[in-house]
Scaffold this motif. Structure first.
Motif, PDB file in Angstrom:
ATOM      1  N   VAL A 156       0.849  -1.196   0.000  1.00  0.00           N
ATOM      2  CA  VAL A 156       0.000   0.000   0.000  1.00  0.00           C
ATOM      3  C   VAL A 156       0.881   1.242   0.000  1.00  0.00           C
ATOM      4  O   VAL A 156       2.058   1.196   0.368  1.00  0.00           O
ATOM      5  CB  VAL A 156      -0.935   0.017   1.232  1.00  0.00           C
ATOM      6  N   GLN A 159      -4.944   5.202  -0.047  1.00  0.00           N
ATOM      7  CA  GLN A 159      -5.929   5.439  -1.109  1.00  0.00           C
ATOM      8  C   GLN A 159      -7.004   6.422  -0.664  1.00  0.00           C
ATOM      9  O   GLN A 159      -8.189   6.264  -0.943  1.00  0.00           O
ATOM     10  CB  GLN A 159      -6.580   4.126  -1.519  1.00  0.00           C
ATOM     11  N   ALA A 179      -0.301   0.985  -6.331  1.00  0.00           N
ATOM     12  CA  ALA A 179      -1.715   0.834  -6.688  1.00  0.00           C
ATOM     13  C   ALA A 179      -2.261  -0.326  -5.876  1.00  0.00           C
ATOM     14  O   ALA A 179      -1.531  -1.254  -5.532  1.00  0.00           O
ATOM     15  CB  ALA A 179      -1.893   0.571  -8.188  1.00  0.00           C
ATOM     16  N   ALA A 180      -3.536  -0.277  -5.555  1.00  0.00           N
ATOM     17  CA  ALA A 180      -4.145  -1.304  -4.718  1.00  0.00           C
ATOM     18  C   ALA A 180      -5.225  -2.051  -5.475  1.00  0.00           C
ATOM     19  O   ALA A 180      -5.816  -1.544  -6.439  1.00  0.00           O
ATOM     20  CB  ALA A 180      -4.748  -0.666  -3.456  1.00  0.00           C
ATOM     21  N   GLU A 195      -8.817  -0.549  -5.573  1.00  0.00           N
ATOM     22  CA  GLU A 195      -9.037   0.726  -6.251  1.00  0.00           C
ATOM     23  C   GLU A 195      -9.983   0.547  -7.433  1.00  0.00           C
ATOM     24  O   GLU A 195     -10.209  -0.565  -7.923  1.00  0.00           O
ATOM     25  CB  GLU A 195      -7.701   1.283  -6.764  1.00  0.00           C
ATOM     26  N   VAL A 227      -7.192   2.868 -12.431  1.00  0.00           N
ATOM     27  CA  VAL A 227      -5.867   2.260 -12.492  1.00  0.00           C
ATOM     28  C   VAL A 227      -5.488   1.960 -13.939  1.00  0.00           C
ATOM     29  O   VAL A 227      -4.345   2.155 -14.362  1.00  0.00           O
ATOM     30  CB  VAL A 227      -5.827   0.973 -11.642  1.00  0.00           C
ATOM     31  N   ARG A 253       1.341   9.012  -6.092  1.00  0.00           N
ATOM     32  CA  ARG A 253       1.696   7.599  -6.045  1.00  0.00           C
ATOM     33  C   ARG A 253       3.207   7.431  -5.845  1.00  0.00           C
ATOM     34  O   ARG A 253       4.001   8.179  -6.408  1.00  0.00           O
ATOM     35  CB  ARG A 253       1.256   6.877  -7.316  1.00  0.00           C
TER      36      ARG A 253
END
Length: 791
Positions: free
Chosen positions: A98, A170, A455-456, A459, A464, A643
């Protein structure tokens, strides 16, 4: 006490001998103690949890499939936990990195999402604060986080007020509720977050992505627990026949799962260290014998004035005890330093965070020092005081037969034999490492870099996907860039995904008609960036955000060789999925499963942007890559300034990481072999110097009667050669016996490879000849008149 003062004064009159023996013993004791601390912490001690013997790993298994073991679906974990009678609690976790934006700069954190009861399973109390409550573990519950001691120290300076602060992941705030100690995990984890799996995902019984852990009830064995869980799974198979019918469970000791693969490597290193200590002790015993021979007049006088053999031995052992105590103390200090060094060198070994120089290690130091003192002290003392010493007053200086030094010759021969074993083992490990490093990887790692962008998985996939599409496009437009793309897992990094597929127009006897393959999710440009050759067909279509576009895939040469060359245009489906992928190309094999594994059939799925939110980006450039490293950060910041960019490094460095363990084994063994060879050469040198010194009159007489200097030199070297031959022969026999231990860690080289054994022997011979040359030259330079006049 007075007797020990006398012993100390006796050693003080021979400072070179005392210092050399103390340092030699300290080196052997310190290295062995430090390595014992590693083996003790990693292999011998239970895991650092209450009743750790009740902790087990839990996996799903399907005997009908090639890859029988599988991760666990979260819904099934809940079913098991409700229905089992043998477990106190079952839980699971999965990795999810994360990006925390709470600070001035985004920071990438290594994370784990955990199912309910995760911390209950382990039973370890946090350093500060608490673990998750049941409400926080439920879907829709409060957002909470437990951080590691490492993050707590690095970011918050171990301030207890860190509990209550927030991480922003996020755009969502997570309250820090506790800090887990560093011994909780050996992995580089920063934060644990509740998985909070929703009802929809819990109902998807084929979603197997969690590593299961559990605590067995007291008095229940692993076999009993397995039988109970099999009973539960059989009942679930009747309730859910489509997804659970053919599945069972695998329950294993959690400690064995974590460290089992390192047993042979650590055992090999510890054996090498123990051999080194044995050589050091043998060398000290040889030095003791030399000293006793030089002190023959002193000991004879003591006996002549009424000293008994018991008193003489006791006096000598007091000196030995002083040496042993000094060596143990110095060795303990060395071990303390080496433990920290080993923790860094063996950083990839599980449980290295638990290695300390504790009471068990110090007890080992004391025991090893005591044994060493008995071996190198008592034996030579008894030997040196045997019989009536008075005649030695008359014999002193008349020459000495080599037979009088039979014990010392045996010790030197043993040192040579052990050196052969270590040098042969080191040579084999170096050959193995060389072979691994020259395996054709199937990629061109030069002039390529790789990196990650935070990036998760939860999301918005469209958002993304837009980021990925734009980022790849901008990277391709950067100066000097020839190709860019991404993949879910890079080759040889341990990310092995295995799936079952049904191939159009192909029948097989594998797994009920299904084909077992490895899988990678890629974008267009990735294979080009890796330098993988296209054999037939086309590359993946251009990357775009379109989840409804027809899915395509590229397969590797191993897939084509096994299932036919006419694959382009055919379709296949993954097990339990109706979506078909069209094969559009065939590419070369790569070391996806590491350099040791043979090429397996792989498919490279060319899916929509956003299909894999957290990929590895790869960029190929012309010329020097340093300029591109800075450009990558600027491009990402321009597209998504919030990010984190991490893992930015040359691709060659990533692939080299797959050789860390064999490189470590080879380097450590080589270091020990070098030390062993040095000690063995020192023992040979000491023996020959003593023989030359004692035989100076005899050698002088020989030269007076016509023997040349060359003849005398040859006489000394001939004695050394006989000793070398004995030691080498014994060492080669021992090396053949050790071959079984080495077989499991070698690659593409026989454990009794003749060339490697020959090189080890030649290296030892060269060093030994150099060590013997000085005494031989001294013998050849003896003046016959002076030698005879000395009497």
């Amino acid at each position: 006490m007075k007797s020990y003062v006398i012993a100390w004064r006796s050693l003080a009159r021979r400072p070179a001998f005392a210092l050399l023996t103390i340092l030699t013993l300290a080196a052997g004791i310190g290295t062995t103690t430090a390595m014992f601390s590693v083996v003790d912490a990693v292999l011998l001690r239970p895991l650092p949890f209450p009743d750790a013997d009740r902790l087990v790993s839990v996996m799903e298994t399907n005997p009908a499939k090639s890859q029988a073991l599988s991760l666990v679906a979260p819904g099934r974990l809940e079913d098991w936990n409700r229905s089992t009678r043998a477990f106190e609690a079952l839980s699971g976790a999965f990795a999810e990195n994360v990006t925390d934006t709470a600070g001035a700069e985004p920071e990438r954190l290594e994370g784990r999402r955990v199912a309910p009861r995760y911390f209950t399973v382990f039973g370890m109390a946090p350093l500060v604060g608490r673990v998750f409550t049941p409400d926080e573990e439920k879907s829709g519950g409060p957002h909470a986080a437990v951080i590691s001691e490492g993050l707590w120290t690095r970011r918050y300076g171990r301030d207890s007020s860190a509990v209550g602060r927030r991480l922003v992941l996020q755009g969502v705030g997570y309250s820090i509720v506790g800090v887990m100690p560093r011994t909780f995990t050996s992995a580089a984890i920063d934060v644990w977050l509740p998985a909070q799996t929703g009802p929809g995902l819990l109902a998807v019984r084929s979603a197997r992505f969690m590593s299961g852990v559990a605590r067995i009830k007291g008095g229940i064995t692993i076999d009993q627990a397995t039988a109970d869980l099999v009973r539960v799974e059989q009942a679930l198979g009747e309730q859910y026949p489509e997804t659970d019918k053919a599945w069972s469970v695998s329950v294993g000791d959690l400690k064995e799962l974590r460290v089992g693969t390192y047993r042979s490597a650590l055992g090999l290193v510890f054996a090498a260290v123990t051999l080194l200590l044995a050589i050091a002790i043998a060398n000290i015993a040889g030095l003791m014998l030399i000293q006793l021979r030089r002190r023959a007049r002193e000991l004879s006088i003591r006996q002549a004035i009424g000293g008994s053999r018991v008193q003489l031995v006791a006096a000598l052992l007091r000196e030995v005890l002083i040496i042993a105590c000094a060596g143990a103390l110095t060795g303990a200090l060395l071990a303390f330093w080496l433990v920290g060094l080993f923790a860094r060198v063996f950083a990839t070994v599980p449980r290295m965070n638990e290695v300390v120089l504790d009471a068990r290690a110090l007890a080992f130091t004391a025991a090893a020092s005591l044994v060493a003192a008995l071996v190198f002290g008592l034996g030579p003392a008894l030997r040196g005081t045997a019989g009536d010493l008075a005649p030695q007053l008359a014999e002193e200086g008349r020459g000495s037969s080599a037979a009088r030094h039979g014990l010392q010759q045996i010790l030197v021969g043993a040192q040579i034999a052990l050196s052969v074993v270590l040098m042969a083992s080191a040579g084999l490990m170096l050959r193995s490492y060389y072979n691994l490093g020259h395996v054709d990887s199937g990629v061109d790692a030069a002039h390529a870099i790789t990196f990650h962008v935070g990036a998760a998985w939860d999301e918005d996939r469209a958002r993304v996907g837009q980021l990925q599409e734009r980022l790849v496009a901008d990277l391709r437009q950067a100066p000097g860039v020839t190709a860019a793309g991404f993949v879910n897992f890079l080759p040889a990094t341990g990310g092995t995904l295995r799936f079952q597929i049904a191939l159009e127009g192909r029948s097989t006897t594998e797994d009920n008609g299904k084909i077992s393959i490895g899988e990678r999710t890629i974008s267009s440009g990735y294979l080009s960036a890796m330098g993988v050759p296209l054999i037939a067909g086309d590359w993946c279509p251009p990357l775009r955000l379109d989840f409804k576009a027809p899915a395509t895939a590229v397969v590797n040469r191993a897939f084509a060789e096994r299932y036919g060359p006419d694959l382009i245009g055919r379709h296949f489906t993954f097990d339990q999925s109706a979506d078909a992928l069209e094969i559009v190309g065939i590419v070369g094999n790569t070391i996806e499963d590491g350099p040791r594994a043979a090429a397996a059939p792989y498919v490279y799925a060319c899916l929509s942007a956003g299909s894999w939110p957290d990929p590895e980006y790869v960029v190929r450039v012309r010329g020097d890559i340093r300029g591109t490293l800075a450009a990558v950060r600027q491009i990402v910041r321009g597209i998504a300034p919030g990010r984190a960019v991490f893992g930015l490094q040359p691709l060659e460095q990533v692939l080299a990481g797959s050789l860390d363990e064999p490189r470590l084994d080879a380097s450590v063994l080589t270091m020990f072999a070098g030390a062993a060879m040095t000690l063995a050469s020192l023992g040979l040198y000491s023996l020959l110097m003593l023989l030359v010194s004692e035989r100076s009159r005899e050698l002088g007489v020989r030269m007076a009667l016509g023997a040349t200097s060359g003849h005398v030199v040859g006489l000394v070297l001939g004695g050394a050669a006989r000793l070398l031959a004995f030691g080498i022969a014994a060492g080669l026999l021992c090396s053949i016996g050790v071959a079984r231990l080495l077989r499991s860690v070698l690659f593409d080289v026989s454990p009794i490879d003749p060339a490697t054994l020959a090189l080890a022997v030649l290296a030892l011979v060269a060093v030994s000849v150099a060590a013997a040359f000085v005494p031989a030259r001294r013998a050849g330079a003896i003046d016959p008149i002076e030698a005879m006049r000395a009497e």
